[in-house]
Write a protein that holds these residues in place. Structure first.
Motif, mmCIF file in Angstrom:
data_model
loop_
_atom_site.group_PDB
_atom_site.id
_atom_site.type_symbol
_atom_site.label_atom_id
_atom_site.label_comp_id
_atom_site.label_asym_id
_atom_site.label_seq_id
_atom_site.Cartn_x
_atom_site.Cartn_y
_atom_site.Cartn_z
ATOM 1 N N MET A 1 0.788 -1.374 -0.005
ATOM 2 C CA MET A 1 -0.038 0.080 -0.030
ATOM 3 C C MET A 1 0.952 1.341 -0.082
ATOM 4 N N LEU A 2 1.906 1.151 0.868
ATOM 5 C CA LEU A 2 2.915 2.338 0.919
ATOM 6 C C LEU A 2 3.587 2.696 -0.425
ATOM 7 N N THR A 3 3.813 1.669 -1.004
ATOM 8 C CA THR A 3 4.460 1.925 -2.539
ATOM 9 C C THR A 3 3.332 2.429 -3.395
ATOM 10 N N GLU A 4 2.120 2.043 -3.400
ATOM 11 C CA GLU A 4 1.205 2.548 -4.029
ATOM 12 C C GLU A 4 0.775 4.209 -3.839
ATOM 13 N N LEU A 5 0.777 4.338 -2.432
ATOM 14 C CA LEU A 5 0.893 5.860 -1.867
ATOM 15 C C LEU A 5 1.685 6.632 -2.686
ATOM 16 N N GLU A 6 2.963 6.462 -2.821
ATOM 17 C CA GLU A 6 3.903 7.288 -3.386
ATOM 18 C C GLU A 6 3.633 7.609 -4.759
ATOM 19 N N ARG A 7 2.857 6.552 -5.613
ATOM 20 C CA ARG A 7 2.456 6.972 -6.985
ATOM 21 C C ARG A 7 1.338 8.009 -7.261
ATOM 22 N N ALA A 21 -6.815 7.020 8.779
ATOM 23 C CA ALA A 21 -6.781 7.613 9.953
ATOM 24 C C ALA A 21 -8.180 7.525 10.566
ATOM 25 N N ARG A 22 -9.054 7.872 9.809
ATOM 26 C CA ARG A 22 -10.461 7.729 10.163
ATOM 27 C C ARG A 22 -11.007 6.432 10.362
ATOM 28 N N LEU A 23 -10.493 5.489 9.320
ATOM 29 C CA LEU A 23 -11.040 4.088 9.793
ATOM 30 C C LEU A 23 -9.978 3.317 10.704
ATOM 31 N N ASN A 24 -8.871 3.780 10.842
ATOM 32 C CA ASN A 24 -8.046 3.044 11.756
ATOM 33 C C ASN A 24 -7.384 3.961 12.844
ATOM 34 N N PRO A 25 -8.236 4.556 13.806
ATOM 35 C CA PRO A 25 -7.738 5.818 14.426
ATOM 36 C C PRO A 25 -6.664 5.173 15.852
ATOM 37 N N LYS A 26 -6.716 3.790 16.004
ATOM 38 C CA LYS A 26 -5.806 3.496 16.877
ATOM 39 C C LYS A 26 -4.684 2.572 16.506
ATOM 40 N N TRP A 29 0.756 2.938 12.694
ATOM 41 C CA TRP A 29 1.344 2.961 11.591
ATOM 42 C C TRP A 29 0.626 4.193 10.591
ATOM 43 N N VAL A 30 -0.416 4.264 10.762
ATOM 44 C CA VAL A 30 -1.229 5.455 10.101
ATOM 45 C C VAL A 30 -0.579 6.748 10.507
ATOM 46 N N TYR A 31 -0.289 7.189 11.780
ATOM 47 C CA TYR A 31 0.063 8.128 12.210
ATOM 48 C C TYR A 31 1.479 8.216 11.821
ATOM 49 N N ARG A 32 2.333 7.323 11.715
ATOM 50 C CA ARG A 32 3.781 7.280 11.261
ATOM 51 C C ARG A 32 3.910 7.698 9.785
ATOM 52 N N THR A 33 2.828 7.258 9.199
ATOM 53 C CA THR A 33 2.845 7.281 7.570
ATOM 54 C C THR A 33 2.514 8.910 7.379
#
Length: 128
Positions: A1-7, A21-26, A29-33
């Motif tokens: 997913m992260l590699t796709e995010l870069e594209r 962040a909305r779907l995974n508030p806890k 990794w979302v916050y770090r990304t």
């Protein structure tokens, strides 16, 4: 997913990260990304503050990063507050990370915290 995010374009990256962040508030990794993709110092500061509020014992390096950023933004009181909070949670003589390390060595991030946090706190207090 992260590699796709870069594209994808930056605006779309921000939307995807906000939705994550909305779907995974806890999920740390979302916050770090989000932190890795943040450009503005104020945005980084907000994310670091969220990390230490939601995940107070995740890693002491987040306290140091927030304190250094607050120092860079000429907010020494905020930096002192963050360092004192972090040191109360991760005192320099904390041994909790040693059991998972060979030869009893501290993790690099904790070793950085253990040496830099007290130094920065002392420097900031002396500058008052």
């Amino acid at each position: 997913m992260l590699t796709e995010l870069e594209r994808v374009p930056e605006l779309q990256q921000n939307k995807l990260l906000s939705e994550a962040a909305r779907l995974n508030p806890k999920s740390l990794w979302v916050y770090r990304t989000q932190l890795e993709h943040a450009r503005a110092p104020e945005e980084k500061m907000r994310l670091l503050q969220q990390i230490i509020e939601v995940f107070p014992l995740a890693n002491p390096i987040y306290y140091l990063q927030l304190a250094e950023l607050a120092t860079d933004l000429n907010q020494p009181s905020k930096a002192i507050q963050v360092l004192e909070l972090g040191l109360s949670r991760f005192p320099p003589d904390f041994k909790g990370y040693q059991s998972g390390n060979f030869f009893g060595a501290l993790t690099p991030s904790y070793e950085t915290w253990r040496t830099k946090a007290p130094e920065l706190l002392e420097r900031l207090k002396n500058a008052r």
